[in-house]
Design a protein around this motif. Structure first.
Motif, PDB file in Angstrom:
ATOM      1  N   ASP A   9       0.831  -1.207   0.000  1.00 28.48           N
ATOM      2  CA  ASP A   9       0.000   0.000   0.000  1.00 28.48           C
ATOM      3  C   ASP A   9       0.867   1.259   0.000  1.00 28.48           C
ATOM      4  O   ASP A   9       0.580   2.224  -0.705  1.00 28.48           O
ATOM      5  CB  ASP A   9      -0.930   0.013   1.216  1.00 28.48           C
ATOM      6  CG  ASP A   9      -2.032  -1.019   1.118  1.00 28.48           C
ATOM      7  OD1 ASP A   9      -2.347  -1.463  -0.006  1.00 28.48           O
ATOM      8  OD2 ASP A   9      -2.587  -1.390   2.175  1.00 28.48           O
ATOM      9  N   LYS A  10       1.936   1.234   0.791  1.00 25.56           N
ATOM     10  CA  LYS A  10       2.836   2.381   0.847  1.00 25.56           C
ATOM     11  C   LYS A  10       3.536   2.587  -0.498  1.00 25.56           C
ATOM     12  O   LYS A  10       3.668   3.717  -0.975  1.00 25.56           O
ATOM     13  CB  LYS A  10       3.872   2.175   1.959  1.00 25.56           C
ATOM     14  CG  LYS A  10       4.766   3.361   2.176  1.00 25.56           C
ATOM     15  CD  LYS A  10       5.676   3.141   3.370  1.00 25.56           C
ATOM     16  CE  LYS A  10       6.537   4.365   3.599  1.00 25.56           C
ATOM     17  NZ  LYS A  10       7.394   4.214   4.774  1.00 25.56           N
ATOM     18  N   GLN A  12       2.421   1.704  -3.417  1.00 29.35           N
ATOM     19  CA  GLN A  12       1.408   2.213  -4.348  1.00 29.35           C
ATOM     20  C   GLN A  12       1.272   3.720  -4.216  1.00 29.35           C
ATOM     21  O   GLN A  12       1.227   4.449  -5.207  1.00 29.35           O
ATOM     22  CB  GLN A  12       0.029   1.591  -4.058  1.00 29.35           C
ATOM     23  CG  GLN A  12      -0.222   0.287  -4.668  1.00 29.35           C
ATOM     24  CD  GLN A  12      -1.680  -0.135  -4.480  1.00 29.35           C
ATOM     25  OE1 GLN A  12      -2.166  -0.807  -5.324  1.00 29.35           O
ATOM     26  NE2 GLN A  12      -2.370   0.230  -3.430  1.00 29.35           N
ATOM     27  N   LYS A  13       1.220   4.183  -2.978  1.00 33.10           N
ATOM     28  CA  LYS A  13       1.053   5.609  -2.733  1.00 33.10           C
ATOM     29  C   LYS A  13       2.279   6.383  -3.197  1.00 33.10           C
ATOM     30  O   LYS A  13       2.159   7.409  -3.873  1.00 33.10           O
ATOM     31  CB  LYS A  13       0.800   5.855  -1.244  1.00 33.10           C
ATOM     32  CG  LYS A  13       0.526   7.295  -0.913  1.00 33.10           C
ATOM     33  CD  LYS A  13       0.213   7.486   0.556  1.00 33.10           C
ATOM     34  CE  LYS A  13      -0.056   8.939   0.853  1.00 33.10           C
ATOM     35  NZ  LYS A  13      -0.350   9.170   2.265  1.00 33.10           N
ATOM     36  N   GLU A  18      -1.861   2.303  -9.124  1.00 31.06           N
ATOM     37  CA  GLU A  18      -2.934   1.528  -8.519  1.00 31.06           C
ATOM     38  C   GLU A  18      -2.800   0.090  -8.987  1.00 31.06           C
ATOM     39  O   GLU A  18      -2.698  -0.175 -10.188  1.00 31.06           O
ATOM     40  CB  GLU A  18      -4.296   2.085  -8.923  1.00 31.06           C
ATOM     41  CG  GLU A  18      -5.438   1.425  -8.191  1.00 31.06           C
ATOM     42  CD  GLU A  18      -6.763   2.095  -8.486  1.00 31.06           C
ATOM     43  OE1 GLU A  18      -7.781   1.393  -8.409  1.00 31.06           O
ATOM     44  OE2 GLU A  18      -6.777   3.298  -8.790  1.00 31.06           O
TER      45      GLU A  18
END
Length: 92
Positions: A9-10, A12-13, A18
């Motif tokens: 998730d990190k 991706q950010k 996405e």
């Protein structure tokens, strides 16, 4: 190092990408494999490795040539002045 959901998730950010839900496991496995490869590179012994070659990249001589590209490009412009493009004013 194993990639978990929080790290993915990190990433991706940070990468502003996405990853689809159905691809998350595949991406985690691929990233983990890449990290294992990098870890293997840390263990390679390079202490006794010296430069293989003393050859250098040859440099070419700088030569000034008279190019007509500027004239050719400006010849296709709708309007020019003093060797520059003339464009409509867009900011007042």
């Amino acid at each position: 190092m194993q990639i978990d959901d929080a790290l993915l998730d990190k990433l991706q950010k940070l990468g502003m990408v996405e990853i689809a839900q159905d691809k998350r496991e595949e991406v985690k496995n691929q990233l983990s494999e890449i990290l294992r490869f990098v870890e293997n590179l840390k263990n390679v012994q390079t202490d006794e490795v010296s430069h293989v070659s003393s050859l250098k990249t040859p440099l070419r001589e700088d030569k000034v040539i008279d190019s007509q590209i500027r004239h050719d490009v400006l010849a296709h412009a709708p309007k020019t002045q003093d060797g520059f493009f003339v464009v409509p004013k867009i900011i007042e």
